[in-house]
Design an enzyme around this catalytic site. Structure first.
Site, PDB file in Angstrom:
ATOM      1  N   ASP A  15     -11.959   1.110   8.271  1.00 21.16           N
ATOM      2  CA  ASP A  15     -12.230   1.479   6.719  1.00 21.16           C
ATOM      3  C   ASP A  15     -13.343   0.484   5.953  1.00 21.16           C
ATOM      4  O   ASP A  15     -14.176   0.715   5.560  1.00 21.16           O
ATOM      5  CB  ASP A  15     -11.106   1.563   6.221  1.00 21.16           C
ATOM      6  CG  ASP A  15     -10.182   2.872   6.382  1.00 21.16           C
ATOM      7  OD1 ASP A  15     -10.752   3.815   7.144  1.00 21.16           O
ATOM      8  OD2 ASP A  15      -8.980   2.839   5.996  1.00 21.16           O
ATOM      9  N   ARG A  95       0.680  -8.547  -0.889  1.00 21.16           N
ATOM     10  CA  ARG A  95      -0.317  -8.080  -1.775  1.00 21.16           C
ATOM     11  C   ARG A  95      -0.764  -8.761  -2.926  1.00 21.16           C
ATOM     12  O   ARG A  95      -1.827  -8.911  -3.419  1.00 21.16           O
ATOM     13  CB  ARG A  95       0.095  -6.696  -1.938  1.00 21.16           C
ATOM     14  CG  ARG A  95       0.047  -5.653  -0.634  1.00 21.16           C
ATOM     15  CD  ARG A  95      -0.940  -5.921   0.243  1.00 21.16           C
ATOM     16  NE  ARG A  95      -1.273  -5.105   1.286  1.00 21.16           N
ATOM     17  CZ  ARG A  95      -1.621  -5.197   2.336  1.00 21.16           C
ATOM     18  NH1 ARG A  95      -1.992  -6.261   2.748  1.00 21.16           N
ATOM     19  NH2 ARG A  95      -1.881  -4.357   3.243  1.00 21.16           N
ATOM     20  N   ASP A 124      -0.223   0.444  -1.272  1.00 25.70           N
ATOM     21  CA  ASP A 124      -1.127  -0.811  -1.489  1.00 25.70           C
ATOM     22  C   ASP A 124      -2.209  -0.596  -2.621  1.00 25.70           C
ATOM     23  O   ASP A 124      -2.456  -1.856  -3.208  1.00 25.70           O
ATOM     24  CB  ASP A 124      -1.632  -1.181  -0.037  1.00 25.70           C
ATOM     25  CG  ASP A 124      -0.752  -1.792   0.781  1.00 25.70           C
ATOM     26  OD1 ASP A 124       0.259  -2.404   0.473  1.00 25.70           O
ATOM     27  OD2 ASP A 124      -1.099  -1.647   1.972  1.00 25.70           O
ATOM     28  N   SER A 178      -1.405   2.942  12.416  1.00 25.25           N
ATOM     29  CA  SER A 178      -1.646   2.018  11.201  1.00 25.25           C
ATOM     30  C   SER A 178      -0.693   0.925  10.998  1.00 25.25           C
ATOM     31  O   SER A 178       0.404   1.041  10.868  1.00 25.25           O
ATOM     32  CB  SER A 178      -1.573   2.974  10.025  1.00 25.25           C
ATOM     33  OG  SER A 178      -1.999   2.368   9.024  1.00 25.25           O
TER      34      SER A 178
END
Length: 416
Positions: A15, A95, A124, A178
């Site tokens: 990505d 995060r 996220d 993932s």
């Protein structure tokens, strides 16, 4: 005239590899890639060469593992922060730190925007963007997957896009899970996990751990020392928190500890199925909870458990940089003043087994708790306590008996 700059949260995956030329093509920015090392291990290999090859103008790789452990993981251990009874919020707690570092790099570079590659279906995007908004409300946020110019809707289309832009990278069209990894945990989503009726293919899936079935047929014993709710030593050896987590990840992984298969409720409203490996964290949470049972009074323990659940949800929702998180953390830290001592545990085939704990602040008193009559507790003292504690129950029953008699109800308990 110099171009404006954008800071890209860069992982080196497919990505963010495609996002580099996409940003140049659609926004005409100079792209400053920023990878925040919170313990991704080999995922960082070859990152600099890959970023440059894809057109990045600069790359930062920031090692923040100790900051992550000391300022983000440690409060969660003290809190016993668990989302929906199972998830030890490994991705969630990392995060906000990543968002903080992205902002710092953006300020240093004079960037006008920050870009991330989180999808429009996940949590996220919320965590990154709430963190950026809290710390730098003036910066533009580019969410590639929600951008109308982003036309890449599959792994295959991303690989084709990369090839068209002369980017030949070692990404195959073979499907894979993932994953998100940091020092605390690794998460797995996708493939057979997308159907809740499927059993996880643990032989293919696990990275940190053996399954409980594959774990040794003997118990591994260890001790963990805590000071004010923070782990400070394993088996008597003092070490920093990051090294404690590394050591316990190894011991826990070998013994099948901390593998969780969960269907959780994402912030955006959908349910998501995933498998988490948190071997060291699971051991630390269990040890810490056992010590709290020994050291906290009943009322504080009960309220702290309520706050812990709210604290976990707050972090899961990306609200780390909020007054409420600060207030809840302040309460939690105040409860940890006397959570000091040593916990002994046995690890056996996925189980963390209690093997004893000691603390100079232990509220357990054998003279009181023993079934034997002691000097500090007279069994007859319970008479008055029970009479008062049950007074409202007794008064209610007496009133119902009185009403039943007046109304000719044969059994007064029918009025209950």
């Amino acid at each position: 005239m110099a171009k404006e700059k954008v800071v890209l949260a860069y992982s080196g995956g497919l990505d963010t590899t495609c996002i580099i030329p996409w940003l140049k093509e659609n926004y005409n920015y100079d792209v400053v890639c920023c990878c925040i090392n919170v313990g991704q291990e080999q995922e960082l290999d070859g990152l600099e060469e890959r970023a440059r090859y894809c057109g990045a103008d600069k790359l930062y790789i920031l090692d923040v593992i100790d900051e992550f452990c000391d300022e983000y993981v440690a409060p969660c251990i003290q809190a016993h922060a668990v989302y929906e009874n199972k998830y030890l919020i490994g991705t969630s707690m990392a995060r906000p730190l990543i968002a903080k570092k992205l902002v710092e790099v953006a300020r240093k570079e004079g960037a006008v925007a920050i870009c991330h590659g989180a999808t429009g279906k996940g949590n996220d995007q919320i965590r990154f963007e709430l963190g950026i908004k809290a710390l730098a409300p003036d910066l533009k946020i580019i969410a590639a997957w929600r951008d109308p110019n982003w036309k890449l809707d599959s792994r295959e289309s991303e690989i084709e896009y990369a090839h068209k832009h002369g980017i030949d990278l070692p990404f195959s069209q073979d499907e894979s899970y993932s994953r998100d990894r940091n020092l605390w945990h690794i998460s797995h989503e996708g493939l057979e996990l997308e159907d809740p009726s499927n059993e996880p293919n643990y032989e293919h899936l696990l990275v940190l751990s053996k399954t409980p079935q594959q774990a040794p047929d003997k118990t591994t014993y260890l001790t963990i020392d805590f000071e004010k709710g923070i782990p400070v030593a394993v088996n008597g050896e003092k070490m920093k928190l990051s090294d404690i987590i590394r050591k316990l990840n190894k011991l826990g992984g070998e013994n099948g500890i901390g593998i969780v298969d969960i269907v959780e409720n994402r912030v955006v409203g959908m349910k998501s199925r995933g498998v988490y490996e948190t071997p060291g964290g699971t051991i630390l949470y269990e040890a810490h909870q056992q010590l709290e049972e020994l050291c906290l009074d009943r009322e504080t323990y009960a309220l702290k458990n309520e706050i812990a659940s709210k604290f976990a949800s707050l972090i899961y929702e990306g609200k780390w940089f909020s007054p409420l998180r600060e207030a809840e953390q302040a309460f939690i830290e105040s409860t940890q003043r006397y959570v000091t001592g040593t916990v002994k545990l046995g690890l056996y085939k996925g189980n963390v087994i209690r093997a004893g704990e000691t603390s100079p602040y232990s509220m357990y008193n054998e003279s009181i708790a023993s079934f034997k009559t002691g000097d500090m507790y007279d069994h007859t003292d319970a008479n008055g306590f029970i009479n008062l504690f049950g007074l409202s129950t007794k008064v209610r029953a007496m009133k119902l008996q009185e009403v039943a008699k007046k109304e000719n109800v044969k059994n007064w308990q029918d009025l209950l």
